[in-house]
Design a protein around this motif. Structure first.
Motif, PDB file in Angstrom:
ATOM      1  N   SER A  92       0.824  -1.206   0.000  1.00 49.29           N
ATOM      2  CA  SER A  92       0.000   0.000   0.000  1.00 49.29           C
ATOM      3  C   SER A  92       0.857   1.254   0.000  1.00 49.29           C
ATOM      4  N   ASN A  93       0.419   2.241  -0.768  1.00 51.66           N
ATOM      5  CA  ASN A  93       1.067   3.547  -0.809  1.00 51.66           C
ATOM      6  C   ASN A  93       0.375   4.529   0.130  1.00 51.66           C
ATOM      7  N   SER A  94      -0.567   4.002   0.918  1.00 53.30           N
ATOM      8  CA  SER A  94      -1.340   4.859   1.822  1.00 53.30           C
ATOM      9  C   SER A  94      -1.594   4.093   3.123  1.00 53.30           C
ATOM     10  N   LEU A  95      -0.604   4.100   4.010  1.00 56.47           N
ATOM     11  CA  LEU A  95      -0.705   3.345   5.251  1.00 56.47           C
ATOM     12  C   LEU A  95      -1.477   4.131   6.312  1.00 56.47           C
ATOM     13  N   LYS A  96      -2.245   3.387   7.104  1.00 54.57           N
ATOM     14  CA  LYS A  96      -2.955   3.964   8.247  1.00 54.57           C
ATOM     15  C   LYS A  96      -2.269   3.476   9.520  1.00 54.57           C
ATOM     16  N   VAL A  97      -1.740   4.417  10.297  1.00 53.28           N
ATOM     17  CA  VAL A  97      -0.908   4.105  11.458  1.00 53.28           C
ATOM     18  C   VAL A  97      -1.522   4.736  12.699  1.00 53.28           C
ATOM     19  N   TRP A  98      -1.440   4.010  13.821  1.00 51.65           N
ATOM     20  CA  TRP A  98      -1.899   4.550  15.111  1.00 51.65           C
ATOM     21  C   TRP A  98      -0.731   4.541  16.082  1.00 51.65           C
ATOM     22  N   SER A  99      -0.395   5.714  16.594  1.00 47.43           N
ATOM     23  CA  SER A  99       0.556   5.844  17.696  1.00 47.43           C
ATOM     24  C   SER A  99      -0.258   6.061  18.961  1.00 47.43           C
ATOM     25  N   ALA A 100      -0.402   4.995  19.766  1.00 39.99           N
ATOM     26  CA  ALA A 100      -1.250   5.033  20.958  1.00 39.99           C
ATOM     27  C   ALA A 100      -0.430   5.461  22.170  1.00 39.99           C
ATOM     28  N   ALA A 101      -1.029   6.301  23.021  1.00 36.85           N
ATOM     29  CA  ALA A 101      -0.317   6.869  24.173  1.00 36.85           C
ATOM     30  C   ALA A 101       0.939   7.598  23.693  1.00 36.85           C
ATOM     31  N   CYS A 102       0.724   8.574  22.815  1.00 37.78           N
ATOM     32  CA  CYS A 102       1.817   9.193  22.058  1.00 37.78           C
ATOM     33  C   CYS A 102       2.599  10.246  22.835  1.00 37.78           C
ATOM     34  N   SER A 103       2.113  10.637  24.015  1.00 36.24           N
ATOM     35  CA  SER A 103       2.802  11.629  24.844  1.00 36.24           C
ATOM     36  C   SER A 103       3.087  12.907  24.055  1.00 36.24           C
ATOM     37  N   ILE A 104       4.324  13.394  24.059  1.00 38.84           N
ATOM     38  CA  ILE A 104       4.656  14.704  23.484  1.00 38.84           C
ATOM     39  C   ILE A 104       4.806  14.676  21.958  1.00 38.84           C
ATOM     40  N   GLY A 105       4.528  13.555  21.325  1.00 36.94           N
ATOM     41  CA  GLY A 105       4.531  13.484  19.873  1.00 36.94           C
ATOM     42  C   GLY A 105       5.812  12.970  19.247  1.00 36.94           C
ATOM     43  N   ALA A 106       6.824  12.673  20.063  1.00 40.21           N
ATOM     44  CA  ALA A 106       8.093  12.214  19.501  1.00 40.21           C
ATOM     45  C   ALA A 106       7.919  10.921  18.710  1.00 40.21           C
ATOM     46  N   GLU A 107       7.085  10.028  19.210  1.00 38.20           N
ATOM     47  CA  GLU A 107       6.899   8.738  18.537  1.00 38.20           C
ATOM     48  C   GLU A 107       6.186   8.874  17.184  1.00 38.20           C
ATOM     49  N   PRO A 108       5.011   9.528  17.106  1.00 34.21           N
ATOM     50  CA  PRO A 108       4.373   9.638  15.786  1.00 34.21           C
ATOM     51  C   PRO A 108       5.195  10.438  14.785  1.00 34.21           C
ATOM     52  N   TYR A 109       5.916  11.456  15.245  1.00 35.72           N
ATOM     53  CA  TYR A 109       6.775  12.195  14.318  1.00 35.72           C
ATOM     54  C   TYR A 109       7.958  11.335  13.860  1.00 35.72           C
ATOM     55  N   SER A 110       8.465  10.466  14.737  1.00 35.96           N
ATOM     56  CA  SER A 110       9.500   9.510  14.320  1.00 35.96           C
ATOM     57  C   SER A 110       8.962   8.608  13.206  1.00 35.96           C
ATOM     58  N   LEU A 111       7.733   8.130  13.374  1.00 31.59           N
ATOM     59  CA  LEU A 111       7.105   7.279  12.361  1.00 31.59           C
ATOM     60  C   LEU A 111       6.920   8.042  11.054  1.00 31.59           C
ATOM     61  N   ALA A 112       6.502   9.308  11.161  1.00 38.44           N
ATOM     62  CA  ALA A 112       6.303  10.122   9.957  1.00 38.44           C
ATOM     63  C   ALA A 112       7.612  10.308   9.197  1.00 38.44           C
ATOM     64  N   MET A 113       8.708  10.538   9.929  1.00 39.31           N
ATOM     65  CA  MET A 113      10.008  10.699   9.270  1.00 39.31           C
ATOM     66  C   MET A 113      10.443   9.409   8.577  1.00 39.31           C
ATOM     67  N   ILE A 114      10.216   8.266   9.227  1.00 39.62           N
ATOM     68  CA  ILE A 114      10.561   6.987   8.612  1.00 39.62           C
ATOM     69  C   ILE A 114       9.768   6.781   7.327  1.00 39.62           C
ATOM     70  N   LEU A 115       8.457   7.004   7.399  1.00 33.08           N
ATOM     71  CA  LEU A 115       7.615   6.797   6.228  1.00 33.08           C
ATOM     72  C   LEU A 115       7.986   7.754   5.096  1.00 33.08           C
ATOM     73  N   ASP A 116       8.285   9.000   5.451  1.00 33.02           N
ATOM     74  CA  ASP A 116       8.666   9.976   4.428  1.00 33.02           C
ATOM     75  C   ASP A 116       9.988   9.594   3.774  1.00 33.02           C
ATOM     76  N   SER A 117      10.932   9.104   4.587  1.00 32.33           N
ATOM     77  CA  SER A 117      12.237   8.735   4.036  1.00 32.33           C
ATOM     78  C   SER A 117      12.148   7.497   3.146  1.00 32.33           C
ATOM     79  N   LEU A 118      11.184   6.615   3.436  1.00 37.49           N
ATOM     80  CA  LEU A 118      11.026   5.398   2.635  1.00 37.49           C
ATOM     81  C   LEU A 118      10.132   5.608   1.411  1.00 37.49           C
ATOM     82  N   ASN A 119       9.172   6.537   1.537  1.00 35.64           N
ATOM     83  CA  ASN A 119       8.095   6.626   0.544  1.00 35.64           C
ATOM     84  C   ASN A 119       7.507   8.040   0.577  1.00 35.64           C
ATOM     85  N   SER A 120       8.286   9.000   0.091  1.00 39.80           N
ATOM     86  CA  SER A 120       7.888  10.408   0.237  1.00 39.80           C
ATOM     87  C   SER A 120       6.645  10.768  -0.567  1.00 39.80           C
TER      88      SER A 120
END
Length: 255
Positions: A92-120
């Motif tokens: 899929s070129n359109s993944l749906k991701v859930w960062s649960a208990a994400c706190s200050i956002g470091a985790e979902p932004y880490s995921l966003a950077m990974i996805l962007d670097s792999l599949n911008s």
């Protein structure tokens, strides 16, 4: 200490179910908080929380365990990156991701950077949730100090952050990939059809019945072949009971 009375008050006042937490750990955490502010009884502590907004926030931060950083346990994030590249993105070129208990956002932004670097060019959707509305506001702002970004590799730091004084400000395009929402893992329903759920270093604080229910609901929320990524101290030994097989040490795949 009348912990049952305090649990009832917290549920009514904050809509947080403390009975889901391991009681011995919870007891110690509350006693520690009380001793710090000089409250000798539960009644004294409740009175303080009622009148002092700063202490209310300290209590919420302490109970909801807002400890996080970008790419926490970097070597394990590399394993996740490999699974995204070789298992999920080819489908899929359109993944749906859930960062649960994400706190200050470091985790979902880490995921966003990974996805962007792999599949911008992908149109990925990251839903990031937490029980603490105040911490979600910090997450939405996307501003961090060095100790929070210390695990970010230099090339990612240069590409995805702007430095302003002592603040590291996340790139607006990365920020736009993430939608932050208030959500209670214990009391509320879960969205469906996720390709990846990330929930790290949170479930360990809950008692076994609550853990079982959360893992069952995570499984129901994932697509077939979807992945659950947990923390570095959270191996799920009975993963087959929830409909998973083991994709990696801390990554589970829905059957």
């Amino acid at each position: 200490m009348d912990l049952a009375y305090f649990e009832q008050w917290v549920l009514k006042e904050f809509n947080i179910n403390l009975s889901a937490y391991k009681s011995n750990q919870l007891h110690r955490r509350i006693l520690s908080l009380m001793s710090r502010v000089g409250a000798n009884t539960i009644e004294d502590y409740i009175a303080l929380l009622k009148k002092d907004p700063a202490q209310r926030q300290k209590f919420l931060d302490f109970i909801t365990i807002n400890v996080t950083e970008f790419f926490r346990n970097p070597e394990i994030f590399e394993e996740l990156k490999d699974k995204l590249k070789n298992e999920l993105l080819p489908k899929s070129n359109s993944l749906k991701v859930w960062s649960a208990a994400c706190s200050i956002g470091a985790e979902p932004y880490s995921l966003a950077m990974i996805l962007d670097s792999l599949n911008s060019s992908g149109r990925h959707k990251i839903v990031a949730t937490d029980i603490d509305a105040t911490i979600l506001n910090k997450a939405r702002a996307g501003e961090y100090v060095y100790s929070e970004v210390k695990n970010v590799r230099k090339e990612l730091l240069d590409k995805y952050f702007k430095i302003s004084g002592d603040k590291y400000i996340i790139d607006s395009r990365i920020r736009s990939m993430v939608t932050f929402k208030k959500h209670d893992l214990i009391l509320e329903n879960y969205e469906k059809d996720f390709d990846l759920i990330v929930c790290r270093n949170v479930v360990i604080y809950f008692n076994q019945d609550v853990k079982d229910e959360i893992y069952r609901k995570f499984s129901a929320s994932l697509k077939k072949g979807g992945l659950l990524f947990v923390g570095a101290t959270e191996s799920i030994y009975n993963y087959r009971d929830y409909g998973f097989d083991k994709a990696s040490t801390f990554i589970y795949r829905k059957l």
